[in-house]
Write an enzyme that holds these catalytic residues in place. Structure first.
Site, PDB file in Angstrom:
ATOM      1  N   HIS A 163       1.690 -56.316 -35.830  1.00 35.10           N
ATOM      2  CA  HIS A 163       2.406 -57.327 -36.621  1.00 35.10           C
ATOM      3  C   HIS A 163       3.819 -56.841 -36.951  1.00 35.10           C
ATOM      4  O   HIS A 163       4.787 -57.608 -36.910  1.00 35.10           O
ATOM      5  CB  HIS A 163       1.682 -57.593 -37.950  1.00 35.10           C
ATOM      6  CG  HIS A 163       0.286 -58.104 -37.808  1.00 35.10           C
ATOM      7  ND1 HIS A 163      -0.822 -57.337 -38.069  1.00 35.10           N
ATOM      8  CD2 HIS A 163      -0.176 -59.321 -37.440  1.00 35.10           C
ATOM      9  CE1 HIS A 163      -1.911 -58.054 -37.871  1.00 35.10           C
ATOM     10  NE2 HIS A 163      -1.552 -59.255 -37.485  1.00 35.10           N
ATOM     11  N   GLN A 173     -10.062 -71.937 -38.307  1.00 39.05           N
ATOM     12  CA  GLN A 173     -10.157 -71.418 -36.944  1.00 39.05           C
ATOM     13  C   GLN A 173     -11.366 -70.497 -36.726  1.00 39.05           C
ATOM     14  O   GLN A 173     -11.519 -69.927 -35.652  1.00 39.05           O
ATOM     15  CB  GLN A 173      -8.852 -70.723 -36.537  1.00 39.05           C
ATOM     16  CG  GLN A 173      -8.557 -69.413 -37.255  1.00 39.05           C
ATOM     17  CD  GLN A 173      -7.133 -68.952 -36.997  1.00 39.05           C
ATOM     18  OE1 GLN A 173      -6.170 -69.553 -37.447  1.00 39.05           O
ATOM     19  NE2 GLN A 173      -6.980 -67.869 -36.245  1.00 39.05           N
ATOM     20  N   LYS A 219      -1.345 -59.986 -27.306  1.00 40.28           N
ATOM     21  CA  LYS A 219      -2.777 -59.625 -27.342  1.00 40.28           C
ATOM     22  C   LYS A 219      -3.634 -60.891 -27.365  1.00 40.28           C
ATOM     23  O   LYS A 219      -4.666 -60.957 -26.725  1.00 40.28           O
ATOM     24  CB  LYS A 219      -3.123 -58.738 -28.531  1.00 40.28           C
ATOM     25  CG  LYS A 219      -4.584 -58.279 -28.424  1.00 40.28           C
ATOM     26  CD  LYS A 219      -4.924 -57.218 -29.395  1.00 40.28           C
ATOM     27  CE  LYS A 219      -5.302 -57.782 -30.725  1.00 40.28           C
ATOM     28  NZ  LYS A 219      -6.537 -58.592 -30.717  1.00 40.28           N
ATOM     29  N   GLN A 275      -3.705 -67.774 -27.074  1.00 42.23           N
ATOM     30  CA  GLN A 275      -3.034 -68.386 -28.234  1.00 42.23           C
ATOM     31  C   GLN A 275      -1.530 -68.547 -27.959  1.00 42.23           C
ATOM     32  O   GLN A 275      -0.942 -69.584 -28.265  1.00 42.23           O
ATOM     33  CB  GLN A 275      -3.268 -67.523 -29.472  1.00 42.23           C
ATOM     34  CG  GLN A 275      -2.442 -67.947 -30.672  1.00 42.23           C
ATOM     35  CD  GLN A 275      -2.829 -67.201 -31.935  1.00 42.23           C
ATOM     36  OE1 GLN A 275      -3.795 -67.539 -32.569  1.00 42.23           O
ATOM     37  NE2 GLN A 275      -2.057 -66.191 -32.310  1.00 42.23           N
ATOM     38  N   SER A 320      -5.665 -54.079 -33.670  1.00 43.15           N
ATOM     39  CA  SER A 320      -6.252 -55.331 -34.160  1.00 43.15           C
ATOM     40  C   SER A 320      -6.764 -55.100 -35.567  1.00 43.15           C
ATOM     41  O   SER A 320      -7.281 -54.011 -35.870  1.00 43.15           O
ATOM     42  CB  SER A 320      -7.431 -55.735 -33.260  1.00 43.15           C
ATOM     43  OG  SER A 320      -8.227 -56.715 -33.896  1.00 43.15           O
ATOM     44  N   SER A 321      -6.629 -56.110 -36.424  1.00 44.77           N
ATOM     45  CA  SER A 321      -7.182 -55.986 -37.779  1.00 44.77           C
ATOM     46  C   SER A 321      -8.693 -55.774 -37.700  1.00 44.77           C
ATOM     47  O   SER A 321      -9.290 -55.145 -38.573  1.00 44.77           O
ATOM     48  CB  SER A 321      -6.883 -57.252 -38.589  1.00 44.77           C
ATOM     49  OG  SER A 321      -5.502 -57.527 -38.533  1.00 44.77           O
TER      50      SER A 321
HETATM   51  O1  PAF Z   1      -2.951 -64.823 -34.585  1.00 44.21           O
HETATM   52  C1  PAF Z   1      -3.269 -65.026 -35.761  1.00 44.21           C
HETATM   53  O2  PAF Z   1      -3.281 -64.142 -36.593  1.00 44.21           O
HETATM   54  C2  PAF Z   1      -3.657 -66.444 -36.174  1.00 44.21           C
HETATM   55  O3  PAF Z   1      -4.369 -67.086 -35.179  1.00 44.21           O
HETATM   56  C3  PAF Z   1      -2.467 -67.288 -36.650  1.00 44.21           C
HETATM   57  C4  PAF Z   1      -1.474 -67.544 -35.523  1.00 44.21           C
HETATM   58  C5  PAF Z   1      -1.760 -66.599 -37.798  1.00 44.21           C
HETATM   59  C6  PAF Z   1      -2.955 -68.646 -37.139  1.00 44.21           C
HETATM   60  O4  PAF Z   1      -3.846 -68.517 -38.203  1.00 44.21           O
END
Ligand code: PAF
Length: 282
Positions: A37, A61, A149, A153, A185-186
């Site tokens: 991030h 989601q 990653k 998306q 990754s978290s």
């Molecule tokens: O990639 C993520 O962390 C999430 O899918 C996002 C883009 C913040 C949407 O909640």
């Protein structure tokens, strides 16, 4: 650095910046920030005058059996990481701020969202597209930054921004890895010591697959089978999918004759991890 949990506060600050003629970069996140991030925030800071980061674990989601409740959260720590990387404003809304009790408008996409992660997470991309659209409307950035990653998306958001004329440049950024190759990754925090070692099967199998393509292998089924067999050798791993598809339109292929995404999703114990590589020229 400022923080705000309210849509109107964000709008006011952004309006003020716009009046000053400043450009705005946006990094949407679900928090529990790591160097991946931070690399997005740093890139955004190098290309824009002001940087907004959102920290919001978006229930929409997550499937009913997924990890929404246990998803790691630590807002204080997130603020420190944001500040360190150069963010100016952190948006941290509550569920109620984002979704009114009678919320009933969604952004959905066909095609790109149906394969890969969409197959085992059928409602995932509807939740992602809806929240990202809301965040884009709230922040109204010039550019928004997403990690490779989550390659599917990235492809989905890029298409959505184009299809819906959002007027926002979507910037894809490289995967950040631990020293031993595991993609940051978290969700890596869920892994115990033994699982952490086992998780290396993702990056290792992908590195080997990439070497095969670079050495001239052009059969999609040979590459997919190779990855599946490598992952089957790791006792703690259970494959969700291993796919080679065209990039960025994510179509199934038989022969590697153009840009391709090789993507995998693997359960290590109960933790579902993803990783991938893109080959842009063959
Ligand atoms: O990639 C993520 O962390 C999430 O899918 C996002 C883009 C913040 C949407 O909640």
């Amino acid at each position: 650095m400022k923080t705000a949990d309210n849509v109107e506060q964000i709008r006011d600050i952004v309006r003020f910046w716009r009046k000053e003629g400043l450009t705005i970069g946006f990094v949407p996140t679900m928090g529990y920030l790591h160097e991946g991030h931070q690399s997005l925030i740093r890139r955004a800071a190098s290309e824009n005058d002001r940087i907004v980061v959102s920290v919001f674990v978006n229930k929409m989601q997550f499937g009913p059996a997924e990890d929404f409740a246990s998803y790691p959260r630590d807002f204080q720590r997130d603020c420190e990481k944001c500040q360190e990387a150069g963010a100016d404003l952190v948006f941290h809304p509550t569920d109620e701020e984002m979704y009114q009790p009678d919320f009933s408008s969604f952004v959905d996409m066909t095609g790109l969202t149906e394969g890969l992660c969409g197959r085992s997470r059928p409602i995932h991309f509807r939740g992602v597209c809806t929240v990202v659209t809301k965040l884009f409307h709230i922040v109204s950035p010039d550019r928004a930054y997403f990690g490779q990653k989550d390659a599917q998306q990235l492809a989905v958001i890029t298409r959505m921004a184009r299809d819906l004329n959002m007027g926002i440049e979507i910037v894809g950024c490289p995967i950040v890895r631990e020293a031993d190759g595991l993609a940051k990754s978290s969700r890596n925090t869920y892994l115990n010591e033994e699982e952490r070692k086992a998780a290396l099967i993702l990056s290792r199998s992908l590195t080997e697959a990439r070497q095969k393509i670079e050495a001239g292998e052009r059969s999609v089924s040979v590459i997919e089978t190779y990855i599946k067999e490598r992952i089957a050798e790791e006792k703690l791993a259970r494959l969700d999918y291993a796919s080679v598809v065209s990039w960025p339109d994510l179509k199934e292929k038989e022969v590697i004759d153009g840009p391709v995404l090789t993507a995998i999703a693997v359960y290590i114990g109960k933790t579902r991890l993803i990783d991938n590589f893109i080959i842009s020229e063959v």
